[in-house]
Enzyme design. Sequence first.
Site, mmCIF file in Angstrom:
data_model
loop_
_atom_site.group_PDB
_atom_site.id
_atom_site.type_symbol
_atom_site.label_atom_id
_atom_site.label_comp_id
_atom_site.label_asym_id
_atom_site.label_seq_id
_atom_site.Cartn_x
_atom_site.Cartn_y
_atom_site.Cartn_z
ATOM 1 N N GLU A 13 -6.260 9.407 -1.731
ATOM 2 C CA GLU A 13 -5.148 9.026 -0.674
ATOM 3 C C GLU A 13 -5.097 10.021 -0.060
ATOM 4 O O GLU A 13 -5.118 11.470 -0.150
ATOM 5 C CB GLU A 13 -3.834 9.059 -1.869
ATOM 6 C CG GLU A 13 -2.644 8.743 -1.093
ATOM 7 C CD GLU A 13 -1.193 8.821 -1.857
ATOM 8 O OE1 GLU A 13 -1.160 7.824 -2.515
ATOM 9 O OE2 GLU A 13 -0.679 9.677 -1.474
ATOM 10 N N THR A 44 -1.025 6.438 3.506
ATOM 11 C CA THR A 44 0.493 6.237 2.875
ATOM 12 C C THR A 44 1.133 5.870 4.028
ATOM 13 O O THR A 44 0.654 5.748 5.297
ATOM 14 C CB THR A 44 0.993 7.360 2.279
ATOM 15 O OG1 THR A 44 0.857 8.440 3.487
ATOM 16 C CG2 THR A 44 0.327 8.184 1.107
ATOM 17 N N GLY A 104 9.062 1.441 -1.735
ATOM 18 C CA GLY A 104 9.511 2.574 -0.785
ATOM 19 C C GLY A 104 10.650 3.126 -1.515
ATOM 20 O O GLY A 104 11.461 2.435 -2.374
HETATM 21 P P1 FAD Z 1 9.495 -1.900 -7.428
HETATM 22 O O1 FAD Z 1 8.310 -2.254 -8.214
HETATM 23 O O2 FAD Z 1 10.030 -2.657 -6.430
HETATM 24 O O3 FAD Z 1 10.364 -1.250 -8.447
HETATM 25 C C1 FAD Z 1 11.463 -0.314 -7.775
HETATM 26 C C2 FAD Z 1 12.579 -0.126 -8.916
HETATM 27 O O4 FAD Z 1 13.177 -1.597 -8.964
HETATM 28 C C3 FAD Z 1 11.954 0.120 -10.275
HETATM 29 O O5 FAD Z 1 12.947 0.867 -11.185
HETATM 30 C C4 FAD Z 1 11.995 -1.442 -10.830
HETATM 31 O O6 FAD Z 1 12.148 -1.393 -12.246
HETATM 32 C C5 FAD Z 1 13.081 -2.093 -10.363
HETATM 33 N N1 FAD Z 1 12.981 -3.233 -10.184
HETATM 34 C C6 FAD Z 1 12.048 -4.232 -9.464
HETATM 35 N N2 FAD Z 1 12.135 -5.391 -9.686
HETATM 36 C C7 FAD Z 1 13.347 -5.664 -10.206
HETATM 37 C C8 FAD Z 1 14.044 -6.877 -10.582
HETATM 38 N N3 FAD Z 1 13.582 -8.030 -10.146
HETATM 39 N N4 FAD Z 1 15.197 -6.757 -11.031
HETATM 40 C C9 FAD Z 1 15.763 -5.372 -11.331
HETATM 41 N N5 FAD Z 1 15.063 -4.234 -11.047
HETATM 42 C C10 FAD Z 1 13.944 -4.488 -10.553
HETATM 43 N N6 FAD Z 1 6.437 5.380 -1.069
HETATM 44 C C11 FAD Z 1 6.359 5.464 0.354
HETATM 45 O O7 FAD Z 1 7.424 5.138 0.813
HETATM 46 N N7 FAD Z 1 5.135 5.449 0.755
HETATM 47 C C12 FAD Z 1 3.963 5.271 0.292
HETATM 48 O O8 FAD Z 1 2.851 5.212 0.897
HETATM 49 C C13 FAD Z 1 3.858 5.420 -1.305
HETATM 50 N N8 FAD Z 1 2.742 5.464 -2.022
HETATM 51 C C14 FAD Z 1 2.735 5.384 -3.117
HETATM 52 C C15 FAD Z 1 1.673 5.324 -3.886
HETATM 53 C C16 FAD Z 1 1.554 5.171 -5.606
HETATM 54 C C17 FAD Z 1 0.383 5.074 -6.124
HETATM 55 C C18 FAD Z 1 2.933 5.118 -6.035
HETATM 56 C C19 FAD Z 1 2.819 4.981 -7.577
HETATM 57 C C20 FAD Z 1 4.139 5.388 -5.453
HETATM 58 C C21 FAD Z 1 3.911 5.327 -3.746
HETATM 59 N N9 FAD Z 1 5.078 5.508 -3.234
HETATM 60 C C22 FAD Z 1 5.260 5.555 -1.770
HETATM 61 C C23 FAD Z 1 6.666 5.588 -3.697
HETATM 62 C C24 FAD Z 1 7.129 4.255 -4.113
HETATM 63 O O9 FAD Z 1 7.501 3.594 -3.067
HETATM 64 C C25 FAD Z 1 8.497 4.579 -4.920
HETATM 65 O O10 FAD Z 1 8.171 5.000 -6.235
HETATM 66 C C26 FAD Z 1 9.685 3.371 -4.958
HETATM 67 O O11 FAD Z 1 10.660 4.047 -5.718
HETATM 68 C C27 FAD Z 1 9.170 2.368 -5.869
HETATM 69 O O12 FAD Z 1 8.206 1.763 -5.409
HETATM 70 P P2 FAD Z 1 7.510 0.143 -5.982
HETATM 71 O O13 FAD Z 1 6.669 -0.346 -5.360
HETATM 72 O O14 FAD Z 1 7.232 0.666 -7.543
HETATM 73 O O15 FAD Z 1 9.085 -0.749 -6.459
#
Ligand code: FAD
Length: 303
Positions: A13, A44, A104
Amino acid sequence: MVMTTVHPALSFELFPPRSQASCESLLRTIAELEGTNPDYVSVTYAGDAKRRQKTLALLDHLVHETSLTPLAHLICAGHSVHELERAVRLILGLGVRGFLALRGDIQDGQVSELPFARYLVELIRRVEREDFAHLAAGKVSIGVAAYPQKHPESASLLQDIEILLSKQRAGADFAITQVFFEDERYSALVDSAHLAGVDIPIIPGIMPVTSLKRLQNLCQMAGMEVPTDLAYALETATSSAELHRIGVDYALNQCRAVMDAGAPGLHFFTFNEHAAVLDVLDQLDLPRYSNRFSQPLSELEFA
Ligand code: FAD
């Protein structure tokens, strides 16, 4: 636990540079990492307009000036559906064929038309279908985030698994985990995910951490507790060489543990630095540094 028979995929990354000096050091890092023949390099994404531009510029550089295969992170927080469609098409137009679809972190007052990453996966799949002709009917690869340690906003690890399953159903091809420091958390995540019906590869995210401050910042950002053993070792180190060795050894042990647990790949959070990652790779018993897809044509036989 499903064991892999081929060697794990390798990926790194990177983040868009913040200054001219960091741009120059990133170019050196890219050149060093290129020598390891990674399967892909992820870039990112940050929400603000200036950083977005730098993400696109870095993706463009990777596509056109290197032999590397980029994977573009994209977040739905703070964006309209229209903006996201435009971003996906712009990134496809650069020649990128892989996305890491994320929500995000939500900033105060931000308006997001898509509340969760699952909807971004669906949006990318829809754009892909609409653009099939341009993509030669080729498939776009979509990764999503997975959490060995509970996501701070989730009620439980079980909820994280359900969300991962929903992202798989929406069309995700693979997942990359958040950084973690207790090895057994990875195998616990993979076992529970398989039981729940998740069958996409879950690739562990590994970070060689060579500074206590970075460890603390990282844990704060990810809502995790600071691992006391690593924190103590970094705090009591007496030289930069010792800090480096501690970070490399810790990551090396993690890599061995997750490979023993059948990890399909190793994804390194590099912080745009190559020294520690290359030291870890040098000590891993991997048939790396020669990509299995890049054999001389004379050696390729189908039958
Ligand atoms: P989601 O999968 O949407 O989940 C977010 C939260 O919402 C979780 O608590 C989940 O349980 C809850 N949720 C999801 N769907 C529902 C639903 N239908 N009903 C109720 N609750 C729900 N961030 C950046 O800004 N830029 C980046 O480039 C970046 N790169 C990353 C790379 C990796 C490998 C990882 C692991 C994280 C990265 N992040 C990045 C951070 C990420 O954006 C955060 O962890 C963010 O808070 C959650 O993203 P997610 O895609 O897991 O969200």
